[in-house]
Design a protein around this motif. Structure first.
Motif, PDB file in Angstrom:
ATOM      1  N   LEU A  27      33.589  40.828  42.193  1.00  0.00           N
ATOM      2  CA  LEU A  27      34.857  41.545  42.046  1.00  0.00           C
ATOM      3  C   LEU A  27      34.858  42.404  40.787  1.00  0.00           C
ATOM      4  CD1 LEU A  27      37.598  38.952  43.105  1.00  0.00           C
ATOM      5  CD2 LEU A  27      37.109  41.155  44.193  1.00  0.00           C
ATOM      6  N   LEU A  28      35.245  43.661  40.948  1.00  0.00           N
ATOM      7  CA  LEU A  28      35.386  44.595  39.845  1.00  0.00           C
ATOM      8  C   LEU A  28      36.865  44.948  39.691  1.00  0.00           C
ATOM      9  CD1 LEU A  28      32.444  47.000  40.804  1.00  0.00           C
ATOM     10  CD2 LEU A  28      32.332  44.849  39.519  1.00  0.00           C
ATOM     11  N   THR A  51      43.842  46.321  39.916  1.00  0.00           N
ATOM     12  CA  THR A  51      43.410  46.062  41.293  1.00  0.00           C
ATOM     13  C   THR A  51      41.959  45.577  41.299  1.00  0.00           C
ATOM     14  OG1 THR A  51      44.891  47.764  42.144  1.00  0.00           O
ATOM     15  CG2 THR A  51      43.089  47.075  43.579  1.00  0.00           C
ATOM     16  N   LYS A  52      41.697  44.577  42.125  1.00  0.00           N
ATOM     17  CA  LYS A  52      40.345  44.039  42.259  1.00  0.00           C
ATOM     18  C   LYS A  52      39.704  44.587  43.534  1.00  0.00           C
ATOM     19  CE  LYS A  52      40.853  40.978  38.820  1.00  0.00           C
ATOM     20  NZ  LYS A  52      40.022  40.976  37.585  1.00  0.00           N
ATOM     21  N   VAL A  53      38.434  44.921  43.452  1.00  0.00           N
ATOM     22  CA  VAL A  53      37.696  45.406  44.607  1.00  0.00           C
ATOM     23  C   VAL A  53      36.254  44.939  44.476  1.00  0.00           C
ATOM     24  CG1 VAL A  53      37.183  47.620  43.487  1.00  0.00           C
ATOM     25  CG2 VAL A  53      37.118  47.462  45.977  1.00  0.00           C
ATOM     26  N   THR A  54      35.650  44.531  45.582  1.00  0.00           N
ATOM     27  CA  THR A  54      34.263  44.088  45.515  1.00  0.00           C
ATOM     28  C   THR A  54      33.342  45.280  45.277  1.00  0.00           C
ATOM     29  OG1 THR A  54      33.829  44.340  47.889  1.00  0.00           O
ATOM     30  CG2 THR A  54      34.728  42.208  47.138  1.00  0.00           C
ATOM     31  N   LEU A  55      32.179  45.007  44.720  1.00  0.00           N
ATOM     32  CA  LEU A  55      31.198  46.067  44.496  1.00  0.00           C
ATOM     33  C   LEU A  55      30.819  46.725  45.818  1.00  0.00           C
ATOM     34  CD1 LEU A  55      29.202  47.676  42.807  1.00  0.00           C
ATOM     35  CD2 LEU A  55      27.637  45.719  42.886  1.00  0.00           C
ATOM     36  N   MET A  58      36.493  55.020  41.691  1.00  0.00           N
ATOM     37  CA  MET A  58      35.553  53.958  42.036  1.00  0.00           C
ATOM     38  C   MET A  58      34.242  54.100  41.272  1.00  0.00           C
ATOM     39  SD  MET A  58      37.004  51.803  44.056  1.00  0.00           S
ATOM     40  CE  MET A  58      38.460  52.100  43.031  1.00  0.00           C
ATOM     41  N   ALA A  59      33.845  55.328  40.945  1.00  0.00           N
ATOM     42  CA  ALA A  59      32.634  55.528  40.140  1.00  0.00           C
ATOM     43  C   ALA A  59      32.778  54.866  38.776  1.00  0.00           C
ATOM     44  CB  ALA A  59      32.345  57.018  39.979  1.00  0.00           C
ATOM     45  N   VAL A  60      33.950  54.998  38.172  1.00  0.00           N
ATOM     46  CA  VAL A  60      34.185  54.378  36.865  1.00  0.00           C
ATOM     47  C   VAL A  60      34.320  52.869  37.007  1.00  0.00           C
ATOM     48  CG1 VAL A  60      35.766  54.262  34.890  1.00  0.00           C
ATOM     49  CG2 VAL A  60      35.187  56.479  35.902  1.00  0.00           C
ATOM     50  N   VAL A  61      34.964  52.412  38.074  1.00  0.00           N
ATOM     51  CA  VAL A  61      35.059  50.966  38.331  1.00  0.00           C
ATOM     52  C   VAL A  61      33.659  50.364  38.415  1.00  0.00           C
ATOM     53  CG1 VAL A  61      35.695  49.243  40.064  1.00  0.00           C
ATOM     54  CG2 VAL A  61      37.331  51.019  39.427  1.00  0.00           C
ATOM     55  N   ILE A  62      32.782  51.016  39.143  1.00  0.00           N
ATOM     56  CA  ILE A  62      31.403  50.533  39.270  1.00  0.00           C
ATOM     57  C   ILE A  62      30.687  50.591  37.933  1.00  0.00           C
ATOM     58  CG2 ILE A  62      29.150  51.049  40.316  1.00  0.00           C
ATOM     59  CD1 ILE A  62      30.767  52.084  42.779  1.00  0.00           C
ATOM     60  N   ALA A  63      30.863  51.689  37.221  1.00  0.00           N
ATOM     61  CA  ALA A  63      30.189  51.847  35.922  1.00  0.00           C
ATOM     62  C   ALA A  63      30.576  50.730  34.961  1.00  0.00           C
ATOM     63  CB  ALA A  63      30.530  53.207  35.327  1.00  0.00           C
ATOM     64  N   VAL A 118      37.098  48.699  54.941  1.00  0.00           N
ATOM     65  CA  VAL A 118      37.047  48.366  53.521  1.00  0.00           C
ATOM     66  C   VAL A 118      38.401  47.806  53.115  1.00  0.00           C
ATOM     67  CG1 VAL A 118      35.279  50.099  52.957  1.00  0.00           C
ATOM     68  CG2 VAL A 118      37.704  50.727  52.852  1.00  0.00           C
ATOM     69  N   PHE A 119      38.441  47.127  51.981  1.00  0.00           N
ATOM     70  CA  PHE A 119      39.680  46.471  51.566  1.00  0.00           C
ATOM     71  C   PHE A 119      39.624  46.226  50.073  1.00  0.00           C
ATOM     72  CE2 PHE A 119      36.570  43.479  53.168  1.00  0.00           C
ATOM     73  CZ  PHE A 119      36.425  42.572  52.126  1.00  0.00           C
ATOM     74  N   VAL A 120      40.756  45.869  49.508  1.00  0.00           N
ATOM     75  CA  VAL A 120      40.816  45.434  48.117  1.00  0.00           C
ATOM     76  C   VAL A 120      40.933  43.915  48.109  1.00  0.00           C
ATOM     77  CG1 VAL A 120      41.833  47.595  47.321  1.00  0.00           C
ATOM     78  CG2 VAL A 120      43.331  45.709  47.986  1.00  0.00           C
ATOM     79  N   GLY A 121      40.606  43.325  46.972  1.00  0.00           N
ATOM     80  CA  GLY A 121      40.633  41.880  46.876  1.00  0.00           C
ATOM     81  C   GLY A 121      39.278  41.280  47.201  1.00  0.00           C
TER      82      GLY A 121
END
Length: 464
Positions: A68-69, A89-93, A108-113, A340-343
């Motif tokens: 989770l990111l 908000t949480k989202v899986t990689l 999402m690019a920054v979330v991943i980074a 796709v989903f969040v959580g």
């Protein structure tokens, strides 16, 4: 002779002088190239390196696809195109990567980074270290999404090197690059790579656009056991970019076709020229349609006048009218939209719906209705400000958009929904337009259309 003539017509001769490259993926042999070592702004094809670093972290066991990111304030502040989830908000990689590749979501690019690298700065350092390790000598990164930055540069040669490594270093993740659409709740978001499910054999990878770069594309296609990589940088439109790639592929799949014959050089033999990147200045050119990454969709919505402009722009840049279009068709979907989903992964659908509702940012208390609310149900095609107007220090100071590129409503009107309803794709909240015209942010990278936001409309017109 016919193939040679077609090639010269497609390239438009030396006057076009924008990078074009066609490579045999397995051998690395160059089948065709023009200015492949020329410095260029990558725009959202940057995200291919973001994916590479993330997949490498999975391979090394640093995290898993289900890790989770968290959406940070920095991620949430990115310019559209983005998913628009609220801070926290949480989202899986895995889901973040799918949103990144299909929607080209800058947040999402920054979330991943931040999730993979530990911090934004550390991830950028890892991107550059990876580029050096792969031999991408003409590439440097300053951000993970391709938003305009004078220091963010690459070449067609380097992008082909990266594409080959993505194919052969992570074969178990090949589907990530050919997803035609994703589904988030009731929303379906289509891939901006319009070769997918339109050119037979197309199976990747990523589009990109900022005003300074023009329309970029790294694409792959397979046929009869042969896989090709095409890199197009600085095309005059999304339509031209797609058709040019189709032409390159078609010639590359011909038996023994190569402008170099038996002495085809390898990618490593192409020298990166260095120097500053070319500024295509797309957004300051007189255009009949707003420049956006999904320009082909905008043209469809805006009618024949806009479409004829894009065709004439492509012909003026050296394309032969209709050649590439004849290679494209509406193929049966290669797969249904990927959900796709969040959580967290494994949550029940009801829990995922609850998490999606919780991802909505709260609207400002001072929001007031304006005349703009009459168009709140309509999709719009928009233009980004000129990248050359962006501050050189990479800050988000305002850049003025072209006044002649005002948004135009699309033909269809989705039904209005109350403020507490589930999110809709690309629609502006009916009660959220501020009374005063907002100050635009720095230009957006990639991919056109409206962001998937759950609260008020963004303070800048979403671009691509």
């Amino acid at each position: 002779m016919a193939l040679v003539a077609l090639t010269l017509g497609m390239l438009g001769g030396a006057a076009r002088a924008t990078p074009v490259l066609l490579v045999d993926a397995e051998s690395g042999k160059v089948l065709e190239q023009q200015e492949a070592g020329k410095t260029w702004y990558p725009a959202s094809v940057t995200k291919l390196m973001t994916v590479y670093v993330a997949l490498n972290a999975i391979k090394e066991g640093r995290l898993t696809p289900d890790t989770l990111l968290t959406v940070s304030p920095l991620a949430a502040s990115q310019s559209p195109t983005k998913m628009g989830f609220g801070v926290g908000t949480k989202v899986t990689l895995d889901n973040a990567l799918k949103m990144l590749m299909v929607k080209s979501a800058n947040d999402m690019a920054v979330v991943i980074a931040e999730g993979v690298g530990g911090s934004h700065a550390d991830f950028i350092q890892e991107m550059n270290a990876t580029a050096a390790r792969l031999g991408m000598t003409g590439t440097h990164y300053e951000n993970p999404n391709g938003l305009p930055d004078l220091g963010q540069i690459t070449t067609a040669r380097d992008l082909a090197v990266l594409a080959r490594h993505l194919i052969y270093d992570f074969p178990e993740h090949e589907m990530l690059f050919r997803i035609p659409a994703i589904r988030l709740g009731k929303i379906v978001l289509r891939n901006y790579n319009r070769l997918i499910d339109r050119y037979p054999g197309a199976d990747g990878m990523k589009t990109g656009f900022i005003c300074a770069s023009g329309f970029n594309l790294v694409a792959t296609a397979s046929r009869n056991g042969k896989r090709l990589i095409a890199v197009i940088l600085g095309a005059p439109s999304a339509v031209a970019r797609t058709e040019q790639a189709a032409l390159l592929f078609e010639k590359g799949f011909q038996p023994s076709w190569s402008i170099f014959g038996a002495s085809s050089p390898t990618l490593e033999a192409i020298a990166n020229s260095g120097g500053p990147a070319t500024d295509m200045n797309v957004c300051n050119r007189k255009r009949a349609v707003a420049a956006a990454e999904n320009e082909d969709e905008n043209l469809y919505n805006q009618g024949e006048g806009a479409a004829s402009y894009a065709v004439s722009a492509a012909v003026a840049a050296g394309f032969s009218k209709g050649e590439g279009a004849a290679l494209l068709q509406n193929l049966p979907p290669s797969m249904p939209p990927i959900r796709v989903f969040v959580g967290p992964a494994g949550a029940a659908p009801a829990q995922q719906d609850d998490a999606l509702q919780a991802a909505k940012p709260a609207p400002p208390a001072t929001a007031a209705k304006t005349d703009g609310d009459k168009k709140s149900k309509q999709k719009t095609a928009v233009i980004t400000p000129n990248a050359a107007d962006a501050p050189k220090d990479g800050s988000k100071a305002a850049a003025k958009p072209d006044a002649k590129a005002d948004a135009k409503p699309a033909a269809s009107k989705p039904a209005a929904k109350p403020a507490t309803a589930k999110p809709t794709s690309g629609d502006k909240a009916a009660n959220a337009a501020p009374a005063a015209k907002p100050k635009p942010k720095a230009p957006d990278a990639d991919d056109g259309g409206e962001p998937l936001t759950f609260g008020p409309p963004p303070t800048t017109r979403p671009g691509t």
